[in-house]
Design an enzyme around this catalytic site. Structure first.
Site, PDB file in Angstrom:
ATOM      1  N   TYR A   8      10.597 -27.825  44.602  1.00 17.35           N
ATOM      2  CA  TYR A   8       9.336 -28.200  43.736  1.00 17.35           C
ATOM      3  C   TYR A   8       9.715 -29.131  42.360  1.00 17.35           C
ATOM      4  CZ  TYR A   8       5.403 -27.960  40.805  1.00 17.35           C
ATOM      5  OH  TYR A   8       4.177 -28.020  39.918  1.00 17.35           O
ATOM      6  N   HIS A  56      -0.014 -37.573  32.662  1.00 13.19           N
ATOM      7  CA  HIS A  56      -0.409 -36.286  32.034  1.00 13.19           C
ATOM      8  C   HIS A  56      -0.696 -36.466  30.540  1.00 13.19           C
ATOM      9  CE1 HIS A  56       0.619 -34.904  35.841  1.00 13.19           C
ATOM     10  NE2 HIS A  56       1.082 -33.475  35.559  1.00 13.19           N
ATOM     11  N   ASN A  89       6.563 -28.689  30.893  1.00 12.04           N
ATOM     12  CA  ASN A  89       5.977 -27.461  31.639  1.00 12.04           C
ATOM     13  C   ASN A  89       6.568 -26.257  30.680  1.00 12.04           C
ATOM     14  OD1 ASN A  89       6.355 -25.961  34.890  1.00 12.04           O
ATOM     15  ND2 ASN A  89       4.697 -26.358  33.658  1.00 12.04           N
ATOM     16  N   TYR A 110     -17.168   0.610   0.082  1.00 17.74           N
ATOM     17  CA  TYR A 110     -16.040   0.401   1.005  1.00 17.74           C
ATOM     18  C   TYR A 110     -15.068  -0.853   0.682  1.00 17.74           C
ATOM     19  CZ  TYR A 110     -18.470   3.780   4.275  1.00 17.74           C
ATOM     20  OH  TYR A 110     -18.933   4.826   4.753  1.00 17.74           O
ATOM     21  N   ARG A 132     -12.804   0.812  -1.783  1.00 23.83           N
ATOM     22  CA  ARG A 132     -12.019   2.053  -1.424  1.00 23.83           C
ATOM     23  C   ARG A 132     -11.389   2.270  -0.142  1.00 23.83           C
ATOM     24  NH1 ARG A 132     -15.764   6.759   0.655  1.00 23.83           N
ATOM     25  NH2 ARG A 132     -17.481   5.471  -0.244  1.00 23.83           N
ATOM     26  N   PHE A 161       5.389 -20.529  32.849  1.00 22.06           N
ATOM     27  CA  PHE A 161       4.768 -21.472  32.000  1.00 22.06           C
ATOM     28  C   PHE A 161       3.160 -21.003  31.626  1.00 22.06           C
ATOM     29  CE2 PHE A 161       4.214 -22.402  36.427  1.00 22.06           C
ATOM     30  CZ  PHE A 161       2.798 -21.968  36.690  1.00 22.06           C
ATOM     31  N   GLU A 170      -3.870 -24.072  40.901  1.00 21.39           N
ATOM     32  CA  GLU A 170      -3.919 -23.367  39.454  1.00 21.39           C
ATOM     33  C   GLU A 170      -5.103 -22.650  39.142  1.00 21.39           C
ATOM     34  OE1 GLU A 170      -2.223 -26.583  37.463  1.00 21.39           O
ATOM     35  OE2 GLU A 170      -0.501 -26.773  38.442  1.00 21.39           O
TER      36      GLU A 170
END
Length: 511
Positions: free
Chosen positions: A54, A84, A196, A279, A282, A327, A412
């Site tokens: 791959y 990409h 990646n 608050y 405190r 990844f 994916e």
């Protein structure tokens, strides 16, 4: 100038900041170089033997079913980067881009990615010579790594895309030429190895964590000044209260508050003026403490990820190539969501203290901290602006990591949205900084209204007050100032850490 040696195992958050923001240089250790060489030899053997692996001899994502010929392996990697690189939106700031480049180089230096040494050295040379790719903020799912933004990082290495060099935006090729760095041609697996990974989300979040550490210390200083301005009660910080709950951050905060207020005659004791405070005064140890614990937890996770291998596939020392899911950004996505929530709480309590400082129904000070009420509005609208930031933070604090949209034809099918988590945490922290800025300015103004009563500030608050008053004076009336400019001065003091540095010379603060 500091020089950081990359081993793949020893990068710290402080190292990251030195490189990203202070121009420290980077060098590859000899051991790391040998690991890279060994890893590369395994990849080249796979290509030579035409094995089906791959990302080396196949396409990507859903196209992993497509076998790539030996002669097309190099073209495959360039095509990957070109296609990409589809990010959108404003560019990441230079410090984040430098952090991204550093963390990717550090991951590659571990020798599990299969890049050539010269490819890694090109990335390091760009970092050292100040060639900063223009990387859009938007477009990463935070799974399969930060594919789109990291592709923009790689483009100038190929003589493509755009970059900043010496403060000027130009083409990637021009920037590389001006810096004297030869462009490269990617070989088998290198494009995938460069993009990646989780380095965009990790770097963005890491710098946010660093800033949050400074702000969480500053929040204690700010709260202490407000306690003095409102003549608050220090008994609430008695260690006997906090040790029996045994929450680390809470105990640390209470200790910080007592250190900061040591010697103060503005602060009061229980029953002296009132029995107990609201608050927002405190419960400073409980609220600030919870955020401290959050930030510390996130820092630990970040420093693990800074030295992690987040590629796919992995080139093992034994010569195997294993496809997995390192990844995937989920381990960082959830912690950056956590960081955003923890930081937002600091802004929330700060805005409530600001309201107590300026609201005459809640204190014995002039309304909105002005001598000229009516003709002057004083600090009235500063609370509006702070409230707007706090409200925006409530929206930003919605977790990104609980969302997912499938991608790559459902190959994916569950993603992290971790880069969105990191970016929103960064934005929350930036908003909190301005809220604390406003409280600091208002607290100093309120303290000055009491100055004629002969009170003395605390050991830790006096240095903070002195730094602020060096640049920002008491505001007599509206026509003396433009409010945003005064606030900007204090914001700059926070950014430069001058307030924090001055205080820590007097008292040691923990987080």
């Amino acid at each position: 100038m500091q020089n950081i040696i990359l081993t793949g195992n020893t990068l710290t958050l402080e190292d990251l900041v030195e490189v990203a923001r202070h121009g420290a240089t980077v060098e590859l250790s000899e051991e790391a170089r040998q690991n890279v060489i060994t890893s590369r030899a395994i990849v080249e053997d796979i290509v030579a033997k035409d094995k089906v692996v791959y990302g080396i001899t196949t396409g990507f994502g859903e196209f992993s079913k497509v076998k790539i010929s030996q002669e097309d392996c190099a073209q495959l990697q360039e095509n990957l980067i070109r296609s990409h690189a589809c990010g959108y939106g404003p560019y990441f700031t230079t410090d984040i881009v430098r952090a991204i480049m550093l963390t990717r180089a550090n991951a590659l230096s571990k020798g599990y990615s299969g890049v050539r040494p010269q490819t890694l050295e090109t990335l390091i040379a760009m970092l050292n010579k100040g060639v900063h790719p223009l990387v859009p903020e938007k477009g990463s799912l935070g799974a399969s790594g930060d594919l789109a933004p990291l592709s923009h990082m790689v483009l100038p290495m190929l003589g493509l895309g755009e970059a900043e060099y010496q403060g000027v935006h130009m083409s990637g090729k021009e920037a590389m030429d001006k810096a004297g760095i030869p462009i490269i041609k990617l070989d088998a697996k290198e494009g995938l190895a460069l993009i990646n990974g989780t380095q965009v989300l990790t770097s963005t979040g890491a710098l946010a964590v660093y800033d949050a550490i400074g702000l969480i210390k500053l929040s204690d200083i700010t709260a202490a000044l407000s306690v003095e301005a409102l003549r608050g009660i220090t008994d609430a910080y008695d260690p006997r209260i906090h040790v029996i709950r045994n929450q680390r951050g809470q105990m640390v905060t209470a200790k910080n508050m007592l250190k900061l207020l040591e010697g103060s005659t503005y602060a009061t004791r229980q029953g002296e003026l009132r029995v107990q405070d609201a608050y927002s005064l405190r419960c400073v140890p409980q609220v600030h403490g919870a955020s401290k614990d959050t930030i510390l937890y996130v820092k630990e996770k970040v420093e693990l990820e800074l030295n992690a291998v987040t590629d796919n596939p992995i080139v093992t020392r034994e010569g195997d190539i294993i496809s997995g899911g390192n990844f995937h950004g989920e381990p960082m996505a959830v912690v950056f969501d956590f960081l955003g929530i923890g930081a937002a709480e600091i802004g929330g309590i700060s805005e409530r203290r600001l309201e107590r400082l300026i609201n005459p129904q809640l204190n014995d000070l002039p309304a909105f901290l002005t001598k000229d009420g009516g003709l002057s509005s004083g600090f009235m609208i500063t609370q509006y602006a702070a409230a707007a930031l706090v409200s925006e933070n409530k929206i930003l604090a919605h977790p990104a990591s609980v969302d997912s949209i499938p991608s790559s034809a459902n190959q994916e099918d569950i993603v992290s949205m971790g880069t969105i988590a990191a970016r929103t945490a960064r934005d929350i922290i930036d908003n909190v900084k301005r809220v604390l800025t406003t409280e600091l300015m208002a607290a100093c103004q309120a303290i000055d209204f009491r100055a004629n009563d002969g009170f003395v500030l605390g050991k830790g608050t006096q240095p903070a007050y002195d730094v602020i008053r060096r640049d920002v004076k008491f505001m007599e009336r509206d026509n003396d100032i433009e409010m945003y400019k005064e606030l900007d001065k204090i914001t700059a003091l926070i950014d430069s850490r001058e307030i924090l540095t001055a205080v820590e010379k007097a008292v040691e603060l923990e987080y």
